[in-house]
Design an enzyme around this catalytic site. Sequence first.
Site, short mmCIF file in Angstrom:
data_model
loop_
_atom_site.label_atom_id
_atom_site.label_comp_id
_atom_site.label_asym_id
_atom_site.label_seq_id
_atom_site.Cartn_x
_atom_site.Cartn_y
_atom_site.Cartn_z
N GLY A 43 -18.30 -9.54 -50.19
CA GLY A 43 -16.98 -9.00 -50.47
C GLY A 43 -17.05 -7.66 -51.16
CD GLU A 59 -16.26 -4.41 -49.00
OE1 GLU A 59 -17.48 -4.67 -49.06
OE2 GLU A 59 -15.79 -3.33 -49.40
N PRO A 83 -19.68 -4.12 -72.21
CG PRO A 83 -20.56 -4.24 -74.37
CD PRO A 83 -19.67 -4.96 -73.40
CD GLU A 111 -33.26 -14.86 -51.18
OE1 GLU A 111 -34.03 -15.67 -50.65
OE2 GLU A 111 -33.16 -14.72 -52.41
#
Length: 142
Positions: A43, A59, A83, A111
């Site tokens: 996606g 996508e 962060p 993968e």
Amino acid sequence: MPVTAEPPRHPQLAVSASIFRDGRVLLVRRARSPGKGFYSLPGGRVEYGETLEAALAREIAEETALTVSISGLAGWREVIPAPTNAGHYVILSFAARWIAGDPVLNDELDEAVWVAPEAVGDFKVTEGLPGIVAAAYALIGS
């Protein structure tokens, strides 16, 4: 001094799909940050003016080269900036059935594995993924 682009100051809309084939779901491992090394669903971002279904089909084709049939909305996740995460995403996750093709991965992935839905939690997965896959599996009925 290089100019660094700031992340958008508003949530980005994204889509993903639990793709089922012969009772198994496709997991893909992210090759780049954010999410590098984690298994998730194919996606990505919805482009301006693009429908959710068109974005999802695009996508999936870009990341895996698969053709699918979308069954319905299975759930959603929200990724809030932290962060280690530069973006705020609202991800609508759909259930889909595999129609054709074998996974051919683009450079965002390294993968792809077809696994039993109940085995998703055995992998290093993105937060909330087992629940999304379970909801998608219930939606398609097998």
